[in-house]
Design an enzyme around this catalytic site. Structure first.
Site, PDB file in Angstrom:
ATOM      1  N   CYS A  36     -12.139   5.699   3.047  1.00 28.39           N
ATOM      2  CA  CYS A  36     -11.488   5.311   4.304  1.00 28.39           C
ATOM      3  C   CYS A  36      -9.993   5.062   4.089  1.00 28.39           C
ATOM      4  O   CYS A  36      -9.618   4.101   3.423  1.00 28.39           O
ATOM      5  CB  CYS A  36     -12.197   4.059   4.828  1.00 28.39           C
ATOM      6  N   CYS A  39      -8.556   1.740   5.331  1.00 23.36           N
ATOM      7  CA  CYS A  39      -8.966   0.647   4.435  1.00 23.36           C
ATOM      8  C   CYS A  39      -7.969   0.510   3.294  1.00 23.36           C
ATOM      9  O   CYS A  39      -7.569  -0.587   2.928  1.00 23.36           O
ATOM     10  CB  CYS A  39     -10.351   0.909   3.854  1.00 23.36           C
TER      11      CYS A  39
END
Length: 111
Positions: A36, A39
């Site tokens: 991700c 993230c």
């Protein structure tokens, strides 16, 4: 800060009960995944925020691939998902890579 020096604690299903659910200290739990990109963007910001609130809020991260049951239990629809716990109860949830200002606001609203 070196990689081993993170102020953010890794969390899994086993440790969730004792670290978050059974504690009175406010806790911010971040659900993330290695693939991700938001993230990865969030982590340095989160590190700084964790440092800022070190004496008041404990910050944890959960890898959703390593702990899918915990991610499900916390209702992760996407990553990153931030869950703020007060007195062991889920107080509020936000999805997405928040800015430092948004993170401060999220925490300050509930402390």
């Amino acid at each position: 800060m070196g990689k081993g020096m993170s102020i953010i604690t890794d969390l899994d299903e086993q440790r969730f009960e004792q670290e978050v659910a059974d504690r009175h200290e406010p806790a911010l739990v971040v659900l993330k995944a290695d693939w991700c990109r938001p993230c990865r963007t969030l982590m340095p910001t989160l590190e700084a925020v964790a440092q800022h609130y070190a004496d008041r809020v404990k910050v944890y991260r959960v890898d959703i691939n390593a702990s899918p049951a915990l991610a499900g239990r916390l209702g992760a629809r996407g990553v990153p998902t931030l869950c703020l716990f007060i007195d062991g109860a889920l107080e509020t949830t936000r999805v997405g890579a928040l800015s430092r200002a948004q993170l401060h606001q999220l925490i300050d609203e509930h402390l």
